[in-house]
Design a protein around this motif. Structure first.
Motif, PDB file in Angstrom:
ATOM      1  N   ILE A  35      26.842  45.057  22.769  1.00 18.37           N
ATOM      2  CA  ILE A  35      26.923  44.918  21.312  1.00 18.37           C
ATOM      3  C   ILE A  35      28.387  45.065  20.878  1.00 18.37           C
ATOM      4  O   ILE A  35      28.814  44.190  19.960  1.00 18.37           O
ATOM      5  CB  ILE A  35      26.254  46.005  20.624  1.00 18.37           C
ATOM      6  N   SER A  36      29.170  45.675  21.579  1.00 20.94           N
ATOM      7  CA  SER A  36      30.683  45.603  21.020  1.00 20.94           C
ATOM      8  C   SER A  36      31.478  45.605  22.502  1.00 20.94           C
ATOM      9  O   SER A  36      30.977  46.364  23.395  1.00 20.94           O
ATOM     10  CB  SER A  36      31.042  46.758  20.273  1.00 20.94           C
ATOM     11  N   ALA A  37      32.715  45.032  22.477  1.00 23.11           N
ATOM     12  CA  ALA A  37      33.658  44.992  23.535  1.00 23.11           C
ATOM     13  C   ALA A  37      35.068  44.976  23.021  1.00 23.11           C
ATOM     14  O   ALA A  37      35.326  43.880  22.229  1.00 23.11           O
ATOM     15  CB  ALA A  37      33.364  43.917  24.624  1.00 23.11           C
ATOM     16  N   PHE A  38      35.875  46.099  23.293  1.00 23.61           N
ATOM     17  CA  PHE A  38      36.943  46.246  22.811  1.00 23.61           C
ATOM     18  C   PHE A  38      37.825  46.276  23.812  1.00 23.61           C
ATOM     19  O   PHE A  38      37.853  47.023  24.753  1.00 23.61           O
ATOM     20  CB  PHE A  38      37.212  47.364  21.690  1.00 23.61           C
ATOM     21  N   CYS A  39      39.133  45.478  23.886  1.00 22.52           N
ATOM     22  CA  CYS A  39      40.144  45.300  24.715  1.00 22.52           C
ATOM     23  C   CYS A  39      41.109  46.529  24.468  1.00 22.52           C
ATOM     24  O   CYS A  39      41.835  46.462  23.643  1.00 22.52           O
ATOM     25  CB  CYS A  39      40.737  44.190  24.756  1.00 22.52           C
ATOM     26  N   MET A  43      47.273  43.962  31.022  1.00 18.82           N
ATOM     27  CA  MET A  43      48.431  43.926  31.700  1.00 18.82           C
ATOM     28  C   MET A  43      48.571  42.683  32.625  1.00 18.82           C
ATOM     29  O   MET A  43      47.731  42.267  33.216  1.00 18.82           O
ATOM     30  CB  MET A  43      48.671  45.121  32.830  1.00 18.82           C
ATOM     31  N   ILE A  44      49.795  41.827  32.524  1.00 20.36           N
ATOM     32  CA  ILE A  44      49.797  40.532  33.124  1.00 20.36           C
ATOM     33  C   ILE A  44      50.463  41.033  34.559  1.00 20.36           C
ATOM     34  O   ILE A  44      51.488  41.342  34.730  1.00 20.36           O
ATOM     35  CB  ILE A  44      50.729  39.460  32.462  1.00 20.36           C
ATOM     36  N   GLU A  45      49.741  40.372  35.570  1.00 19.26           N
ATOM     37  CA  GLU A  45      50.351  40.730  36.933  1.00 19.26           C
ATOM     38  C   GLU A  45      50.614  39.067  37.575  1.00 19.26           C
ATOM     39  O   GLU A  45      50.557  38.170  36.835  1.00 19.26           O
ATOM     40  CB  GLU A  45      49.411  41.229  37.976  1.00 19.26           C
ATOM     41  N   GLN A  46      50.926  38.980  38.951  1.00 22.21           N
ATOM     42  CA  GLN A  46      51.504  37.894  39.016  1.00 22.21           C
ATOM     43  C   GLN A  46      50.300  36.818  39.337  1.00 22.21           C
ATOM     44  O   GLN A  46      50.467  35.769  38.663  1.00 22.21           O
ATOM     45  CB  GLN A  46      51.939  37.941  40.834  1.00 22.21           C
ATOM     46  N   SER A  47      49.177  37.002  39.881  1.00 21.54           N
ATOM     47  CA  SER A  47      48.135  36.121  39.916  1.00 21.54           C
ATOM     48  C   SER A  47      46.625  36.618  39.075  1.00 21.54           C
ATOM     49  O   SER A  47      45.812  35.606  39.171  1.00 21.54           O
ATOM     50  CB  SER A  47      47.687  35.867  41.173  1.00 21.54           C
ATOM     51  N   GLU A  48      46.924  37.619  38.440  1.00 22.63           N
ATOM     52  CA  GLU A  48      45.633  37.990  37.591  1.00 22.63           C
ATOM     53  C   GLU A  48      46.150  38.890  36.481  1.00 22.63           C
ATOM     54  O   GLU A  48      47.345  39.242  36.438  1.00 22.63           O
ATOM     55  CB  GLU A  48      44.945  38.871  38.545  1.00 22.63           C
ATOM     56  N   ASP A  49      45.018  38.600  35.581  1.00 23.70           N
ATOM     57  CA  ASP A  49      45.427  39.717  34.399  1.00 23.70           C
ATOM     58  C   ASP A  49      44.533  41.120  34.405  1.00 23.70           C
ATOM     59  O   ASP A  49      43.541  40.639  34.997  1.00 23.70           O
ATOM     60  CB  ASP A  49      44.994  38.922  32.934  1.00 23.70           C
ATOM     61  N   ILE A  50      44.957  42.019  34.193  1.00 21.57           N
ATOM     62  CA  ILE A  50      44.146  43.392  34.239  1.00 21.57           C
ATOM     63  C   ILE A  50      43.716  43.606  32.684  1.00 21.57           C
ATOM     64  O   ILE A  50      44.738  43.640  31.858  1.00 21.57           O
ATOM     65  CB  ILE A  50      45.017  44.375  35.006  1.00 21.57           C
ATOM     66  N   TYR A  51      42.453  44.006  32.596  1.00 18.95           N
ATOM     67  CA  TYR A  51      42.033  44.264  31.036  1.00 18.95           C
ATOM     68  C   TYR A  51      41.234  45.761  31.398  1.00 18.95           C
ATOM     69  O   TYR A  51      40.432  45.818  32.250  1.00 18.95           O
ATOM     70  CB  TYR A  51      41.168  43.344  30.616  1.00 18.95           C
ATOM     71  N   THR A  52      41.445  46.546  30.355  1.00 24.37           N
ATOM     72  CA  THR A  52      40.458  47.726  30.197  1.00 24.37           C
ATOM     73  C   THR A  52      39.743  47.617  28.923  1.00 24.37           C
ATOM     74  O   THR A  52      40.443  47.257  27.827  1.00 24.37           O
ATOM     75  CB  THR A  52      41.354  48.867  30.210  1.00 24.37           C
ATOM     76  N   TYR A  53      38.440  47.541  29.047  1.00 28.34           N
ATOM     77  CA  TYR A  53      37.499  47.476  27.885  1.00 28.34           C
ATOM     78  C   TYR A  53      36.545  48.450  27.641  1.00 28.34           C
ATOM     79  O   TYR A  53      35.951  49.127  28.567  1.00 28.34           O
ATOM     80  CB  TYR A  53      36.651  46.264  28.075  1.00 28.34           C
ATOM     81  N   THR A  62      37.773  48.834  33.886  1.00 27.50           N
ATOM     82  CA  THR A  62      38.906  47.862  34.156  1.00 27.50           C
ATOM     83  C   THR A  62      38.668  46.897  34.907  1.00 27.50           C
ATOM     84  O   THR A  62      37.861  46.861  36.167  1.00 27.50           O
ATOM     85  CB  THR A  62      40.034  48.887  34.861  1.00 27.50           C
ATOM     86  N   ILE A  63      38.929  45.471  34.576  1.00 21.74           N
ATOM     87  CA  ILE A  63      38.653  44.276  35.241  1.00 21.74           C
ATOM     88  C   ILE A  63      39.984  43.724  35.646  1.00 21.74           C
ATOM     89  O   ILE A  63      40.828  43.666  34.755  1.00 21.74           O
ATOM     90  CB  ILE A  63      37.447  43.614  34.494  1.00 21.74           C
ATOM     91  N   GLU A  64      39.842  42.736  36.877  1.00 20.04           N
ATOM     92  CA  GLU A  64      41.036  41.946  37.105  1.00 20.04           C
ATOM     93  C   GLU A  64      40.314  40.561  37.035  1.00 20.04           C
ATOM     94  O   GLU A  64      39.385  40.200  37.820  1.00 20.04           O
ATOM     95  CB  GLU A  64      41.537  42.223  38.291  1.00 20.04           C
ATOM     96  N   VAL A  65      41.068  39.835  36.163  1.00 19.80           N
ATOM     97  CA  VAL A  65      40.595  38.095  36.232  1.00 19.80           C
ATOM     98  C   VAL A  65      41.641  37.268  36.794  1.00 19.80           C
ATOM     99  O   VAL A  65      43.002  37.414  36.357  1.00 19.80           O
ATOM    100  CB  VAL A  65      40.508  37.916  34.742  1.00 19.80           C
ATOM    101  N   SER A  66      41.114  36.584  37.816  1.00 20.59           N
ATOM    102  CA  SER A  66      42.213  35.751  38.541  1.00 20.59           C
ATOM    103  C   SER A  66      42.514  34.583  37.525  1.00 20.59           C
ATOM    104  O   SER A  66      41.707  33.832  36.749  1.00 20.59           O
ATOM    105  CB  SER A  66      41.490  35.113  39.893  1.00 20.59           C
TER     106      SER A  66
END
Length: 107
Positions: A35-39, A43-53, A62-66
């Protein structure tokens, strides 16, 4: 922030597309109906972005997206209260209220 408005706006559009195409489907698969997702954190890493939702005002993940193939690696989710305690220790109550208020926003 003194960022370049053109590139900031481009980065925001890029983020919104990635969020819609990668993150939200992942969260829906993990939590059922989101129903809701708030970032809360990015954080930007070398080959992925790290998000906490904050998801549905209840769980934090916390997820890492390549950046190479948009694959997702995630930690186990925790309760919003556990997250607030982890971040603020014994003084977590005010932060927890702020997080819960964020989950009620509709933007």
């Amino acid at each position: 922030a003194w960022g370049n408005k053109v590139s900031d706006s481009f980065e925001l559009r890029k983020f919104k597309i990635m969020e819609q195409d990668v993150i939200v489907p992942y969260l829906n698969n993990t939590f059922g109906l989101v129903i809701s997702a708030f970032c809360l954190y990015h954080m930007i890493e070398q080959s992925e972005d790290i998000y906490t939702y904050l998801v549905n005002g209840e769980r934090v993940i916390t997820i890492e997206v390549s950046r190479i193939d948009n694959s997702v690696i995630a930690d186990d989710s925790i309760t919003v209260e556990s997250y607030a305690k982890m971040k603020k220790g014994r003084q977590y109550h005010r932060y927890l209220r702020e997080l819960l208020e964020l989950s009620q926003r509709d933007d």
